[in-house]
Design a protein around this motif. Structure first.
Motif, PDB file in Angstrom:
ATOM      1  N   VAL A  32      -0.335 -40.075 -10.673  1.00  0.00           N
ATOM      2  CA  VAL A  32       1.127 -40.029 -10.539  1.00  0.00           C
ATOM      3  C   VAL A  32       1.644 -38.697 -11.072  1.00  0.00           C
ATOM      4  N   ALA A  33       1.102 -38.295 -12.230  1.00  0.00           N
ATOM      5  CA  ALA A  33       1.532 -37.018 -12.819  1.00  0.00           C
ATOM      6  C   ALA A  33       1.266 -35.867 -11.845  1.00  0.00           C
ATOM      7  N   TYR A  34       0.118 -35.949 -11.167  1.00  0.00           N
ATOM      8  CA  TYR A  34      -0.193 -34.922 -10.172  1.00  0.00           C
ATOM      9  C   TYR A  34       0.881 -34.903  -9.089  1.00  0.00           C
ATOM     10  N   GLY A  35       1.225 -36.101  -8.602  1.00  0.00           N
ATOM     11  CA  GLY A  35       2.253 -36.182  -7.559  1.00  0.00           C
ATOM     12  C   GLY A  35       3.578 -35.609  -8.012  1.00  0.00           C
ATOM     13  N   VAL A  36       3.967 -35.945  -9.261  1.00  0.00           N
ATOM     14  CA  VAL A  36       5.233 -35.431  -9.789  1.00  0.00           C
ATOM     15  C   VAL A  36       5.182 -33.912  -9.868  1.00  0.00           C
ATOM     16  N   THR A  37       4.025 -33.380 -10.290  1.00  0.00           N
ATOM     17  CA  THR A  37       3.890 -31.925 -10.394  1.00  0.00           C
ATOM     18  C   THR A  37       4.079 -31.270  -9.033  1.00  0.00           C
ATOM     19  N   VAL A  38       3.450 -31.859  -8.001  1.00  0.00           N
ATOM     20  CA  VAL A  38       3.580 -31.296  -6.656  1.00  0.00           C
ATOM     21  C   VAL A  38       5.051 -31.285  -6.235  1.00  0.00           C
ATOM     22  N   VAL A  39       5.731 -32.416  -6.455  1.00  0.00           N
ATOM     23  CA  VAL A  39       7.136 -32.501  -6.048  1.00  0.00           C
ATOM     24  C   VAL A  39       7.969 -31.463  -6.800  1.00  0.00           C
ATOM     25  N   LEU A  40       7.749 -31.374  -8.116  1.00  0.00           N
ATOM     26  CA  LEU A  40       8.554 -30.430  -8.899  1.00  0.00           C
ATOM     27  C   LEU A  40       8.245 -28.981  -8.530  1.00  0.00           C
ATOM     28  N   LEU A  41       6.993 -28.722  -8.187  1.00  0.00           N
ATOM     29  CA  LEU A  41       6.648 -27.353  -7.753  1.00  0.00           C
ATOM     30  C   LEU A  41       7.404 -27.012  -6.474  1.00  0.00           C
ATOM     31  N   ILE A  42       7.464 -27.974  -5.549  1.00  0.00           N
ATOM     32  CA  ILE A  42       8.192 -27.723  -4.299  1.00  0.00           C
ATOM     33  C   ILE A  42       9.676 -27.519  -4.584  1.00  0.00           C
ATOM     34  N   VAL A  43      10.220 -28.350  -5.488  1.00  0.00           N
ATOM     35  CA  VAL A  43      11.637 -28.199  -5.842  1.00  0.00           C
ATOM     36  C   VAL A  43      11.878 -26.828  -6.471  1.00  0.00           C
ATOM     37  N   ALA A  44      10.989 -26.449  -7.388  1.00  0.00           N
ATOM     38  CA  ALA A  44      11.151 -25.162  -8.069  1.00  0.00           C
ATOM     39  C   ALA A  44      11.077 -24.013  -7.071  1.00  0.00           C
TER      40      ALA A  44
ATOM     41  N   LEU B 102       4.885 -30.661 -17.866  1.00  0.00           N
ATOM     42  CA  LEU B 102       3.922 -31.192 -16.899  1.00  0.00           C
ATOM     43  C   LEU B 102       2.492 -30.908 -17.352  1.00  0.00           C
ATOM     44  N   PHE B 103       2.295 -29.732 -17.927  1.00  0.00           N
ATOM     45  CA  PHE B 103       0.960 -29.364 -18.393  1.00  0.00           C
ATOM     46  C   PHE B 103       0.553 -30.260 -19.567  1.00  0.00           C
ATOM     47  N   THR B 104       1.530 -30.516 -20.447  1.00  0.00           N
ATOM     48  CA  THR B 104       1.253 -31.312 -21.637  1.00  0.00           C
ATOM     49  C   THR B 104       0.793 -32.718 -21.266  1.00  0.00           C
ATOM     50  N   ILE B 105       1.518 -33.319 -20.309  1.00  0.00           N
ATOM     51  CA  ILE B 105       1.169 -34.703 -19.985  1.00  0.00           C
ATOM     52  C   ILE B 105      -0.180 -34.774 -19.290  1.00  0.00           C
ATOM     53  N   GLN B 106      -0.568 -33.699 -18.621  1.00  0.00           N
ATOM     54  CA  GLN B 106      -1.857 -33.723 -17.920  1.00  0.00           C
ATOM     55  C   GLN B 106      -3.019 -33.267 -18.788  1.00  0.00           C
ATOM     56  N   SER B 107      -2.719 -32.484 -19.834  1.00  0.00           N
ATOM     57  CA  SER B 107      -3.805 -32.048 -20.710  1.00  0.00           C
ATOM     58  C   SER B 107      -3.881 -32.924 -21.960  1.00  0.00           C
ATOM     59  N   GLY B 108      -2.816 -33.703 -22.215  1.00  0.00           N
ATOM     60  CA  GLY B 108      -2.828 -34.612 -23.340  1.00  0.00           C
ATOM     61  C   GLY B 108      -2.595 -33.951 -24.685  1.00  0.00           C
ATOM     62  N   ILE B 109      -2.213 -32.703 -24.718  1.00  0.00           N
ATOM     63  CA  ILE B 109      -1.957 -32.048 -26.002  1.00  0.00           C
ATOM     64  C   ILE B 109      -0.970 -30.910 -25.812  1.00  0.00           C
ATOM     65  N   VAL B 110      -0.119 -30.706 -26.826  1.00  0.00           N
ATOM     66  CA  VAL B 110       0.668 -29.476 -26.869  1.00  0.00           C
ATOM     67  C   VAL B 110       0.534 -28.914 -28.278  1.00  0.00           C
ATOM     68  N   SER B 111       0.208 -27.628 -28.356  1.00  0.00           N
ATOM     69  CA  SER B 111       0.023 -27.024 -29.682  1.00  0.00           C
ATOM     70  C   SER B 111       0.499 -25.579 -29.633  1.00  0.00           C
ATOM     71  N   PRO B 112       0.666 -24.969 -30.814  1.00  0.00           N
ATOM     72  CA  PRO B 112       1.135 -23.574 -30.826  1.00  0.00           C
ATOM     73  C   PRO B 112       0.181 -22.622 -30.117  1.00  0.00           C
ATOM     74  N   LYS B 113      -0.995 -23.095 -29.775  1.00  0.00           N
ATOM     75  CA  LYS B 113      -1.961 -22.212 -29.125  1.00  0.00           C
ATOM     76  C   LYS B 113      -1.420 -21.644 -27.803  1.00  0.00           C
ATOM     77  N   SER B 114      -0.565 -22.422 -27.142  1.00  0.00           N
ATOM     78  CA  SER B 114      -0.017 -21.908 -25.885  1.00  0.00           C
ATOM     79  C   SER B 114       1.067 -20.847 -26.120  1.00  0.00           C
ATOM     80  N   MET B 115       1.358 -20.561 -27.411  1.00  0.00           N
ATOM     81  CA  MET B 115       2.256 -19.438 -27.695  1.00  0.00           C
ATOM     82  C   MET B 115       1.463 -18.188 -28.053  1.00  0.00           C
ATOM     83  N   ASP B 116       0.166 -18.310 -27.880  1.00  0.00           N
ATOM     84  CA  ASP B 116      -0.702 -17.160 -28.038  1.00  0.00           C
ATOM     85  C   ASP B 116      -0.261 -16.074 -27.052  1.00  0.00           C
ATOM     86  N   ILE B 117      -0.240 -14.818 -27.526  1.00  0.00           N
ATOM     87  CA  ILE B 117       0.241 -13.747 -26.650  1.00  0.00           C
ATOM     88  C   ILE B 117      -0.632 -13.617 -25.405  1.00  0.00           C
ATOM     89  N   ALA B 118      -1.939 -13.827 -25.584  1.00  0.00           N
ATOM     90  CA  ALA B 118      -2.851 -13.674 -24.448  1.00  0.00           C
ATOM     91  C   ALA B 118      -2.441 -14.584 -23.288  1.00  0.00           C
TER      92      ALA B 118
END
Lengths: 389, 398
Positions: free
Chosen positions: A198-210, A264-280
């Motif tokens: 379902v999350a995949y489907g929502v992502t596809v729809v939101l990508l099209i909307v975006a 969307l990434f968080t719900i599909q990867s199951g985690i959100v952490s400061p690592k995604s604020m890494d400059i790289a």
């Protein structure tokens, strides 16, 4: 000229729609052929494609190179993560706190967590918090006419500030570990295969909307103004436009897109952490857009998908090679295909197509003034008459 | 073809009384870390006036435009546009009041088509949200084709501006300026890098714009200035050095000093004699070497007291001789009869310069006509003219 122009317009329309349709088919067929693991991976990449759209909007069209979109991405992720942490507290629990807070001896839920009990608030916050953060940062920066490389450095500095702040707040948001171990969401266990589909489907729809939203923005006068800002901001100012407002708006929109992608990434990867604020990571986002092609929107999506697939394939086989490969890819694209994949296809594609069909090169189009010059017209007609005679 | 300048801006801020100045600059000083780019500058412009500003490099011409358009704030003094003080206003607000600016190098939006360039400038609502979704206005649809026609870019309307030639970009930028329907146009060196033909066409364009706009043009190309100028202001070291017609400007010793580096050593009266001779010599469109030699020899002999000074003077006079002037204004400036007779003698000799033995051979049609005009304008009695011609002929025969 008019005929030639029409043909060309038709072709570039064909190319873009063709690519878009191919992508759409790919996204629709994927759930039928991919394993759950691969589908989840693709869902994450499609979420990343939404950030890439935002980057294309501000970098490709407006010419502002942001190296801090990881912040907005993470803010969106945290907004959803906090909601998920709150709703998994058992209703009969004595202390209504996310489990990690107990470890640090927190006894009362911090005030800013409170509104995240509400699902509608969370949905709004996923877009609004990054947009407001981006809007404020943008206003301060653009009003003071900070541009070019200084803007990029500033966004990078902001990223470091946020990164350090989030890392240090164990009691409030679990610091470096981030938010994870999510439970139920909308009545289903988020980690299970079904809800992930379902999350995949929502992502596809939101990508099209975006994508539709971005197309709408760049198609009209607003889009032309963004290009005008990129081409010559001072000229625009002397024409009576104040570029600050335009830049703040487009920066906020792009931040909101990053927020949605983060959630969307968080719900599909199951985690959100400061690592995604890494400059790289923020720099990686820019690479996706560069590879796909700046200022094409579709290129941003394709770039995000291709680079991330390459990343996952290579990291699975040869984990240590990936970073070298990414650097080489970036250099290669900048030197060989400065317009990116889609940009190059747009300019070179027609010739390639004709060559493949064996139709020979495109007839040369002369400069309209020369073609329309009455003397030249007369001369050409005379020559044609001679040929006939 | 030119859209009227009666813009919404002008309407909303009230009509301008004809006697009122559209632009008033009062005692403006601009200091960059102590360097005075503008120094106590006073300047004013009437609505519908075309003014050319010249001045050597570093005279403050571009800073002058920067100050009007809000890019630079004056350290002291006030700039008023339609009676309103511009201090503290950002560029886009000043632009919306009705001031359009063209930069020295053409600045257009390279990745937009010619038509889109004009549409952006022409669109009246310049806020963020009105730009978002409002459709093309009828005014846009009417004005843009007319503008394309005016600047001669109709056949290029759908080309990206990046593909235009330098001259076309210059014209497009002027078109964008007009599209804003400003009341005052500031044009910085429009002729730079253009061919003679393009420059002339540009001059025509600017003159036709001057019918409905006030114009300030900064220019270096004196031919071009002569083509368009009615009033000329000379800037030097950040202040106004001189204001007047082009002919006055070219005979003013202070202006000459500024442009050529040293003050002329001849008097103003002598300069006027030289102007007339130059006008006669140049009348056929070229300064033949023989004409130049005669003019220099005679003039330096006339003005100098000894032979050493005569040689020095020749070099200086050559510079002055190189500029065009109109015969009428040069003669009008001449004073007494002695001077007029001197002028006649010299001019006659110059006209006959190429072949002094044959009285008619070298006098071509154009020269003969100019010479006839000269006699008429000098207003000397016929017997005096005959006497002087006889004297010169006699001297040449020797």
């Amino acid at each position: 000229m008019a005929v030639a122009k029409q043909k060309k317009g038709l072709f570039s329309f064909d190319l873009e729609t063709g690519l878009a349709i191919a992508l759409l088919i790919l996204m629709l067929v994927a759930p039928l052929i991919l394993t759950d693991f691969r589908l989840n991976l693709m869902g994450r990449f499609l979420a990343l494609a939404i950030v890439a759209l935002g980057i294309d909007l501000i970098w490709g069209y407006t010419g502002l190179l942001s190296l801090g979109h990881g912040v907005f991405f993470t803010l969106g992720g945290y907004a959803l993560g906090m909601h998920l942490k709150l709703i998994q507290i058992p209703p009969d629990a004595a202390v209504k706190l996310p489990e990690f807070m107990g470890l640090y001896g927190v006894t009362e839920l911090p005030w800013f967590w409170q509104p995240f009990f509400s699902l509608p608030f969370t949905f709004i916050a996923i877009m609004a918090i990054p947009a407001i953060a981006g809007g404020i940062l943008g206003y301060l920066v653009f009003r003071n006419r900070i541009r070019g490389v200084y803007f990029s450095i500033l966004t990078q500095a902001a990223t470091i500030v946020f990164f350090n702040f989030f890392n240090g707040q164990q009691k409030l948001i679990n610091g470096t570990n981030g938010l994870t171990n999510f439970g139920e969401f909308l009545g289903a266990q988020v980690t299970q295969a079904g809800p992930q589909r379902v999350a995949y489907g929502v992502t596809v729809v939101l990508l099209i909307v975006a994508y539709g939203l971005c197309r709408l923005l760049v198609a009209g006068r607003f889009g032309r103004l963004l290009i005008a800002i990129r081409d010559d901001e001072a000229r625009l100012r002397f024409t009576g436009y104040d570029p600050t407002g335009f830049k703040v708006l487009v920066f906020a929109v792009s931040a909101a897109l990053a927020g949605v992608a983060g959630a969307l990434f968080t719900i599909q990867s199951g985690i959100v952490s400061p690592k995604s604020m890494d400059i790289a990571f923020s720099i990686e986002m820019v690479i996706w857009v560069a590879v796909g092609g700046r200022g094409t929107l579709l290129g941003a999506i394709i770039g995000a998908l291709l680079v991330n697939y390459a990343k996952s394939l290579l990291s699975e086989q040869l984990p240590e090679v990936w970073l070298f490969f990414q650097g080489a890819l970036f250099l290669g694209v900048v030197m060989a295909l400065p317009a990116g994949l889609v940009g190059t296809l747009k300019t070179e594609g027609m010739m390639l197509l004709r060559r493949l069909r064996g139709q020979g090169p495109i007839p040369l189009m002369t400069y309209p003034k020369i073609a329309q010059d009455p003397d030249i017209v007369a001369e050409r007609e005379a020559l044609e008459r001679e040929d006939e005679a | 073809m030119i859209p009227a300048s009666a813009s919404s801006v002008a309407d909303s801020s009230g009509a301008i009384a004809p006697s009122e100045k559209i632009l008033e600059i009062d005692q403006v000083t601009v200091s960059f870390d102590g360097f005075l780019a503008l120094n106590n500058l006073n300047f004013s412009l009437a609505p519908g006036e075309l003014r050319v500003i010249i001045g050597p490099n570093g005279a403050g011409k571009t800073t002058f435009l920067d100050t009007i358009t809000g890019k630079v704030q004056p350290t002291q003094g006030t700039v008023r546009f339609k009676g309103r003080n511009l201090r503290g206003l950002p560029e886009h607000k000043i632009s919306r009041m009705g001031i359009g600016r063209k930069f020295q190098t053409p600045r257009v939006y390279l990745n937009l088509t010619v038509r889109e360039n004009l549409e952006l400038s022409c669109f009246p609502h310049k806020g963020v949200f009105s730009s978002l979704f409002s459709p093309r206005t009828p005014a846009e649809r009417r004005t843009v084709p007319a503008l394309l026609e005016t600047v001669g870019l109709t056949s290029r309307a759908e080309l990206p501006a990046a593909l235009l030639s330098h001259g076309e970009k210059q014209r497009l930028e002027i078109g964008m300026l007009v599209a804003q329907s400003p009341d005052l146009l500031l044009v910085d060196e429009p002729a730079a890098g253009l061919t003679d033909e393009e420059t002339y066409a540009l001059g025509e364009l600017l003159q036709s714009l001057a019918d409905s706009h006030a114009l300030v043009v900064i220019e270096h190309d004196m031919e071009f200035v002569r083509q368009i100028a009615r009033q000329v202001t000379v800037l030097h070291q950040g202040s106004v050095l001189f204001e007047g017609s082009m002919d006055d400007v070219q005979s003013d010793p202070r202006v000459i000093e500024v442009y050529l580096g040293n003050a002329p050593s001849i008097t103003e009266e002598q300069m006027r004699v030289l102007r007339v001779v130059a006008a006669v010599a140049w009348c056929d469109g070229s300064l033949a070497p023989a004409e130049e030699a005669i003019a220099l020899e005679r003039l330096s002999g006339l003005f100098a007291t000894d032979s050493l000074q005569k040689d020095e003077l020749k070099g200086e006079l050559r510079d002055y001789l190189m500029t065009h002037v109109s015969l009428e204004s040069a003669i009008a400036a001449l004073g007494d009869r002695d001077l007029r007779e001197q002028v006649l003698a010299l001019s006659y000799e110059v006209v006959r310069a190429s072949d002094p033995r044959d009285r008619d051979a070298s006098i071509n049609e154009r020269e003969a006509y100019t010479y006839g005009q000269l006699i008429e304008l000098l207003g000397l009695p016929p017997e005096v003219v005959q006497r002087i011609e006889g004297e010169v002929d006699a001297r040449l025969m020797k």
